[in-house]
Design an enzyme around this catalytic site. Structure first.
Site, PDB file in Angstrom:
ATOM      1  N   HIS A  52     -14.397   7.473  20.737  1.00  0.00           N
ATOM      2  CA  HIS A  52     -15.896   7.066  20.774  1.00  0.00           C
ATOM      3  C   HIS A  52     -16.335   6.492  19.589  1.00  0.00           C
ATOM      4  O   HIS A  52     -15.796   6.655  18.521  1.00  0.00           O
ATOM      5  CB  HIS A  52     -16.613   8.411  21.338  1.00  0.00           C
ATOM      6  CG  HIS A  52     -16.729   9.486  20.426  1.00  0.00           C
ATOM      7  ND1 HIS A  52     -15.752  10.218  20.253  1.00  0.00           N
ATOM      8  CD2 HIS A  52     -17.748   9.929  19.764  1.00  0.00           C
ATOM      9  CE1 HIS A  52     -16.141  11.158  19.299  1.00  0.00           C
ATOM     10  NE2 HIS A  52     -17.462  11.030  19.242  1.00  0.00           N
ATOM     11  N   HIS A  54     -19.030   7.271  17.296  1.00  0.00           N
ATOM     12  CA  HIS A  54     -19.612   8.150  16.384  1.00  0.00           C
ATOM     13  C   HIS A  54     -18.898   7.799  14.858  1.00  0.00           C
ATOM     14  O   HIS A  54     -17.731   7.843  14.983  1.00  0.00           O
ATOM     15  CB  HIS A  54     -19.781   9.414  16.947  1.00  0.00           C
ATOM     16  CG  HIS A  54     -20.442   9.822  17.687  1.00  0.00           C
ATOM     17  ND1 HIS A  54     -20.773  10.885  18.409  1.00  0.00           N
ATOM     18  CD2 HIS A  54     -21.770   9.110  18.164  1.00  0.00           C
ATOM     19  CE1 HIS A  54     -21.964  11.127  19.387  1.00  0.00           C
ATOM     20  NE2 HIS A  54     -22.507   9.691  18.893  1.00  0.00           N
ATOM     21  N   ASP A  56     -18.325   9.491  12.435  1.00  0.00           N
ATOM     22  CA  ASP A  56     -17.096  10.665  11.949  1.00  0.00           C
ATOM     23  C   ASP A  56     -15.786  10.368  12.821  1.00  0.00           C
ATOM     24  O   ASP A  56     -14.888  11.209  12.395  1.00  0.00           O
ATOM     25  CB  ASP A  56     -17.629  12.147  12.045  1.00  0.00           C
ATOM     26  CG  ASP A  56     -17.916  12.362  13.336  1.00  0.00           C
ATOM     27  OD1 ASP A  56     -18.514  11.783  14.307  1.00  0.00           O
ATOM     28  OD2 ASP A  56     -17.475  13.632  13.666  1.00  0.00           O
ATOM     29  N   HIS A  57     -15.695   9.373  13.715  1.00  0.00           N
ATOM     30  CA  HIS A  57     -14.411   9.051  14.379  1.00  0.00           C
ATOM     31  C   HIS A  57     -14.079   7.637  14.120  1.00  0.00           C
ATOM     32  O   HIS A  57     -12.904   7.426  14.186  1.00  0.00           O
ATOM     33  CB  HIS A  57     -14.830   9.179  15.757  1.00  0.00           C
ATOM     34  CG  HIS A  57     -14.969  10.662  16.299  1.00  0.00           C
ATOM     35  ND1 HIS A  57     -13.862  11.463  16.950  1.00  0.00           N
ATOM     36  CD2 HIS A  57     -16.042  11.418  15.854  1.00  0.00           C
ATOM     37  CE1 HIS A  57     -14.492  12.659  16.935  1.00  0.00           C
ATOM     38  NE2 HIS A  57     -15.916  12.587  16.337  1.00  0.00           N
ATOM     39  N   HIS A 110     -20.592  13.115  26.389  1.00  0.00           N
ATOM     40  CA  HIS A 110     -21.032  13.217  24.737  1.00  0.00           C
ATOM     41  C   HIS A 110     -21.386  11.750  24.479  1.00  0.00           C
ATOM     42  O   HIS A 110     -22.703  11.848  23.749  1.00  0.00           O
ATOM     43  CB  HIS A 110     -19.923  13.402  23.897  1.00  0.00           C
ATOM     44  CG  HIS A 110     -19.853  13.606  22.758  1.00  0.00           C
ATOM     45  ND1 HIS A 110     -20.797  14.702  21.832  1.00  0.00           N
ATOM     46  CD2 HIS A 110     -19.708  13.020  21.612  1.00  0.00           C
ATOM     47  CE1 HIS A 110     -20.857  14.464  20.585  1.00  0.00           C
ATOM     48  NE2 HIS A 110     -19.949  13.466  20.443  1.00  0.00           N
ATOM     49  N   ASP A 132     -14.646  14.466  21.350  1.00  0.00           N
ATOM     50  CA  ASP A 132     -15.658  15.446  21.495  1.00  0.00           C
ATOM     51  C   ASP A 132     -16.079  15.786  22.756  1.00  0.00           C
ATOM     52  O   ASP A 132     -17.196  16.289  22.818  1.00  0.00           O
ATOM     53  CB  ASP A 132     -16.770  14.820  20.472  1.00  0.00           C
ATOM     54  CG  ASP A 132     -16.824  14.640  19.002  1.00  0.00           C
ATOM     55  OD1 ASP A 132     -15.578  15.424  18.562  1.00  0.00           O
ATOM     56  OD2 ASP A 132     -17.673  14.428  18.382  1.00  0.00           O
ATOM     57  N   HIS A 170     -12.593  18.894  16.412  1.00  0.00           N
ATOM     58  CA  HIS A 170     -13.656  19.664  15.108  1.00  0.00           C
ATOM     59  C   HIS A 170     -13.180  21.056  15.327  1.00  0.00           C
ATOM     60  O   HIS A 170     -12.691  21.679  16.455  1.00  0.00           O
ATOM     61  CB  HIS A 170     -15.015  19.792  15.592  1.00  0.00           C
ATOM     62  CG  HIS A 170     -15.693  18.311  15.367  1.00  0.00           C
ATOM     63  ND1 HIS A 170     -16.287  17.898  14.209  1.00  0.00           N
ATOM     64  CD2 HIS A 170     -16.135  17.142  16.403  1.00  0.00           C
ATOM     65  CE1 HIS A 170     -16.805  16.592  14.308  1.00  0.00           C
ATOM     66  NE2 HIS A 170     -16.691  16.057  15.329  1.00  0.00           N
TER      67      HIS A 170
END
Length: 258
Positions: A52, A54, A56-57, A110, A132, A170
């Site tokens: 996805h 985001h 942090d990915h 998400h 996530d 995570h």
């Protein structure tokens, strides 16, 4: 085949799979841990999988792109803004990397276009890269999707084989287990896994991957049809005992749980 969880940021994992020569990574939010692992093991980067959009990915994708070996590409969800260029994927598509085949599963909730990668057709315990959407003993926040979408997404993942290795992104396991124990205080599997995970973290080891069989025993978001979970959700305002209503109440409760 080797599976590594590369720590990034405060609590992310970037998953790396390698065969001692080539590697691919999943959700590289930071390029530095990936580059260090490639260099220390003398590996070629064969591909990148993204679940996805985001930061942090995907934050390390552009820095890693020049390291891709010939023929290596970035794969990601067709309905999300992923750093270009990438191969857009939808549910039902397949990806082949290092001799492993992954089936793409649409798992909105998400984010609106979130996907997961489930390994198919292997003798060993198959891999699931779920971003996530699914965490050990938990699930992702509903930033863009609905409870109905998340319930359907989790049901699709929960249908995977018992020995599926659940590779979440995570290190939320201990906090999720605290919440799971509040939902089901009489669930002995939760207490037992909590003790196991505390020992792992004290040894500075990851609590992941989990397995799908374990998640069905400890994860309240996969247990929305269990009487104890439904009762807990009703106490938190669930309108009825339907799985979507139960999940919605649990997710709202988890959002404020401390």
């Amino acid at each position: 085949m080797n599976l590594l969880a590369l720590p990034a940021f405060a609590d992310n994992y970037i998953w790396m799979v390698h065969d001692d020569t080539r590697a691919f990574v999943v959700d590289p939010g930071d390029a530095a841990p990936v580059i260090a692992a490639l260099e220390s093991r003398r590996l070629q980067l064969a591909g990148i999988l993204v679940t996805h959009h985001h930061a942090d990915h995907v934050g390390g994708v552009q820095a890693l792109r020049p390291l891709l070996a010939e023929g290596g590409v970035v794969h990601g969800p067709a309905r999300e803004r992923i750093p270009e260029p990438f191969v857009p994927l939808n549910g039902g598509d397949t990806v082949d990397l290092l001799g492993l085949r992954f089936c793409v599963i649409d798992v909105p909730g998400h984010t609106a276009g979130h996907i997961a990668y489930a390994q198919q057709g292997v003798a060993q315990a198959p891999l699931l890269f779920c971003g996530d959407t699914l965490f050990s003993a938990g699930c992702g926040r509903l930033f863009e999707g609905t409870p109905a979408q998340m319930a359907a997404s989790l049901a699709a993942l929960a249908a995977l084989p018992d020995d599926t290795q659940v590779c979440c992104t995570h290190e939320y396991t201990l906090s999720n287990l605290r919440f799971a124990a509040a939902v089901e205080p009489a669930n002995a599997a939760i207490a037992g896994h909590d003790a196991h995970c505390r020992a792992l973290r004290e040894a500075e080891l990851p609590t992941l991957p989990s397995t799908m069989a374990l998640e069905r025993r400890i994860n309240p978001f996969l247990r929305c049809s269990e009487p104890a979970v439904m009762a807990a959700a009703r106490r938190e305002g669930a309108a009825n005992d339907e799985p979507v209503a139960v999940l919605a109440a649990l997710r709202e409760w988890k959002n404020r749980f401390r």
